[in-house]
Design a protein around this motif. Sequence first.
Motif, mmCIF file in Angstrom:
data_model
loop_
_atom_site.group_PDB
_atom_site.id
_atom_site.type_symbol
_atom_site.label_atom_id
_atom_site.label_comp_id
_atom_site.label_asym_id
_atom_site.label_seq_id
_atom_site.Cartn_x
_atom_site.Cartn_y
_atom_site.Cartn_z
ATOM 1 N N PHE B 17 0.836 -1.196 0.000
ATOM 2 C CA PHE B 17 0.000 0.000 0.000
ATOM 3 C C PHE B 17 0.875 1.252 0.000
ATOM 4 O O PHE B 17 0.659 2.206 -0.746
ATOM 5 N N GLU B 19 3.946 1.658 -1.027
ATOM 6 C CA GLU B 19 4.616 1.856 -2.313
ATOM 7 C C GLU B 19 3.643 2.394 -3.366
ATOM 8 O O GLU B 19 3.995 3.255 -4.161
ATOM 9 N N ALA B 20 2.421 1.855 -3.343
ATOM 10 C CA ALA B 20 1.439 2.268 -4.342
ATOM 11 C C ALA B 20 1.077 3.744 -4.155
ATOM 12 O O ALA B 20 1.018 4.519 -5.114
ATOM 13 N N LEU B 21 0.860 4.133 -2.896
ATOM 14 C CA LEU B 21 0.498 5.522 -2.623
ATOM 15 C C LEU B 21 1.684 6.439 -2.930
ATOM 16 O O LEU B 21 1.524 7.528 -3.504
ATOM 17 N N PHE B 23 4.025 5.879 -5.093
ATOM 18 C CA PHE B 23 4.129 5.947 -6.549
ATOM 19 C C PHE B 23 3.202 7.036 -7.095
ATOM 20 O O PHE B 23 3.595 7.874 -7.898
#
Lengths: 381, 141
Positions: B17, B19-21, B23
């Motif tokens: 989560f 890393e996704a945010l 990114f």
Amino acid sequence: MRETPEQEMIVVIDDDYAIRLSCQKILTKAGFQVETFEDGSQGLEGVARLKPSLVVVDLKMPGISGMEVIARVHEIVPQAIIVVITGYATIGTAVEAMKVGAYDFLPKPFSPDELRVIVNRGLERRRLALESERSEVERALLKRRFITFVSHQLQTPLVAVHQCLDVLKQLGGAEGTEAKRQEWINRCLSRTEEMLAIIKDWLALAKVEADSLSRRRVSVDLRRVVSDILRAYEEMAGRESITLEARLPEEPCLVKGDRTCMGVLFDNLIVNAIKYNKAGGKVTVSAEEVDGEVVAAVTDTGIGIAEKHRPFLFEEFYRIKDESGKRTTGTGLGLPICKKIVTELGGKIEVESELEAGSTFRVRLPASREQEEADSSGSLE
Amino acid sequence: MKPGRKKILIVDDDADFLEALAFFLERNNYEVVKAHDGREGLRLAKMQRPDLIIVDIMMNERTEGLFTAQEIRRTPELEGVPVFVLSALYSKVPDFQIQPDSGWMAHDEFFSKPVDTAELLAKIRGRLGQEKRETAGEVEP
């Protein structure tokens, strides 16, 4: 007089001095704390102050009637047991008293034995009522907590997957992002696998809880259970250069259980021993019969389990973070399942561990004296 | 005002989560600092002085994020830094752990997980102002 830390308090309300005195004597001797009062209003004050477990009330008193006292006592101490005494015992008054909440009835004159028996029976009933109320509350709490926990355990990977898919959507088909896309897809896949594992373990736990174990118990040879599982994980262990070794005796190691549950138990322990091992490490599984017990041990050469974690290892959803503190692995249900299975079968599971050296999970189960049941899945040899 | 990009600290114990945010925010031209638990979050907040902090409530199987948010509020050098809280478990900020006089709720935003990135970006821009659009790879959600 018997002194116990949890002496139960009994209040006696009777206008007859002789009754108060004899009740005091008999019940004190029986190990209770006793306070007596000569009328209803003083008695109710006493009840409010002393919060007794049991109240003995005379039905015929000047002032507030015995019937009223019964109702009021229950307003003050709902869990108190009430025993009524009366000199004009008839079925009618007894029924009236019971209707307003009395538990039992003692006609005058009564013997010390009668008083003791009735008081003890009343207190026993109170204990049972309290216990069942407590366990009801505990069960409800536990259930609510469990559902919240499972939801969160499933929600966490689902949220991560959603957010990763969001990234993929943003990346679109832009050129030069192929490697990035693959990375985010892999993240999604590993998290959906995590969810599937949680659901699988959760169902396994529910199955064990639903008593599927006790239905059909047969003699199971642990040597075969262990060998089958080790064979199945050879490839997985090989990828990390982990050696699997079985130290099994010549003669059968029979326990009473069912093959599926024994499989789940050792599958969990052996997979853990491989997963939490070091590359090039070793997993040793041994089994032997000692004094009517089959003792099986799964030993790894992994990083070990810190002492602070050990007491909680077998609790549902307890998970340990890896050294970097960035990731927890496992569903937090594997070891609780193992413990449930072993406990159901009247055995024990223990853990020994040394940091940086490895851990041993030891299972003790009562040995079975019966021959292993013929099984279509083939023999050990 | 600091030159260059605005800095956002994300505190979340779920690495994917996080890393996704990160990114997403980086693509929108923010500098991102990542912390994996409350303690690390607080340490990085003091060290890196972010312009905005995003904290997950449920970390390490308890409501660690609420304590982190309160600690941030009690830290004088982080005064005025907006704190956004996230949660998958709650649909609003659970008030049972908030001291009524802590005073930090009035300024903060709450997002349920998964996060609606368009809304998050709008709220961040509302606090930090519109970023200059420099990066070629920037993507509007």
